[in-house]
Design an enzyme around this catalytic site. Structure first.
Site, PDB file in Angstrom:
ATOM      1  N   ALA A 101       0.840  -1.133  -0.354  1.00  0.00           N
ATOM      2  CA  ALA A 101       0.255   0.444  -0.249  1.00  0.00           C
ATOM      3  C   ALA A 101       0.668   1.318  -0.431  1.00  0.00           C
ATOM      4  CB  ALA A 101      -0.758  -0.079   1.507  1.00  0.00           C
ATOM      5  N   LYS A 102       0.032   1.878  -0.082  1.00  0.00           N
ATOM      6  CA  LYS A 102       0.737   3.544  -0.436  1.00  0.00           C
ATOM      7  C   LYS A 102       0.494   4.307  -0.653  1.00  0.00           C
ATOM      8  CE  LYS A 102       5.476   5.343  -0.156  1.00  0.00           C
ATOM      9  NZ  LYS A 102       6.855   4.482  -0.110  1.00  0.00           N
TER      10      LYS A 102
END
Length: 296
Positions: A101-102
């Site tokens: 994720a980011k």
């Protein structure tokens, strides 16, 4: 080519080499969830300011999604998407039971006061708290964020879900953070450089280094390289660049940077044009700022 196109191209090349099924390839390229939120906060002068925040949750097949949150004025959905995808591959390659994720907020953290940054972080957390969590998605610091940012996220998240120290990594040690986390990325640069030089029968000692970026990664890399006997001859950050052929006093530069919010005005070397830094004569060039800086 933007970050997402480049990352997808590399993945497709890898998929081809691995002989991945086309259906699997397609499903691995498309993120699990993309979140975009508006974060409006009162500024210190009483005016209102709005910022756009993103969180891309790419894949959770191997465990909770994991990835940093960056505060930078160039944060956009494509970049966040590319970085989330890269987190999926990184955790898998390193065989850590996480997904990718980011996140990020499009803002210039240097232009915001500490209290404005806190308000922004807390509003962002309020908007995404239902979509992150110990078993879902665990944020971390990235460009423009640090242990303090993680402490604010942890505190705000805990208002909704009870005390949950494991909801973020990279938090202060006093709140359950890991010893050595602050230096970890810069230390990784040191290890990678040592491994590269060893292939050529060389070591860190006596080599001349140029480092672009003096945030968490660049500053720690500079300290650790100096401790290992390397000579850092030029460094830049967003405020300017400094060069000293005899080696920069990193401890002195750290103090100056902390007191002046940047390396501009440092008297331990000559001020140079930051754009020329990447072409300075050296043995090892370390780009520790934004990605995609090395072109033809």
């Amino acid at each position: 080519m933007n970050a997402l196109a480049a990352t997808s191209r590399n993945f497709k090349q890898a998929a081809k080499l691995l002989g991945l099924d086309s259906k699997l390839e397609k499903s691995l390229l498309i993120p699990f969830r993309e979140i975009k939120v508006e974060c409006t906060i009162p500024k210190d002068d009483g005016t209102l300011a709005s910022y756009v925040g993103f969180r891309v949750q790419h894949d959770n097949a191997r465990g909770p999604m994991k990835g940093g949150i960056r505060y930078h004025h160039e944060v956009d959905p494509d970049e966040v998407n590319a970085l989330a995808q890269l987190m999926t591959w990184k955790t898998a390659v390193a065989n850590i039971p996480y997904g990718g994720a980011k996140g990020g907020i499009g803002c210039s953290p240097g232009d915001l006061s500490i209290s404005e940054l806190e308000r922004l972080t807390r509003v962002f957390t309020q908007k995404i708290h239902d979509l992150i969590g110990i078993h879902t998605d665990v944020p971390a610091p990235d460009m423009g964020t640090n242990a303090q940012t993680m402490a604010w996220i942890l505190d705000e998240y805990s208002k909704f879900h009870g005390y949950s120290p494991a909801v973020v990594t990279g938090k202060p040690v006093d709140l359950g953070g890991s010893l050595g986390r602050d230096a970890a990325t810069g230390r990784g640069v040191l290890f990678a450089t040592e491994a590269l030089l060893a292939e050529h029968g060389k070591g860190i000692a006596g080599q001349r280094f140029v480092i672009q970026g003096f945030g968490n990664v660049g500053s720690w890399a500079a300290q650790l390289i100096t401790e290992a006997g390397g000579k850092v001859i030029a460094i830049s950050d967003v405020t300017g660049a400094v060069k000293n052929s005899n080696g920069i006093d990193i401890a002195k530069l750290m103090k100056h940077s902390a007191e002046n919010r940047g390396i501009k005005g440092f008297d331990g070397g000559d001020a140079v044009d930051p754009t020329s830094l990447l072409t300075e004569e050296c043995d090892v060039l370390i780009p520790a700022a934004l990605g995609g800086v090395i072109n033809k």
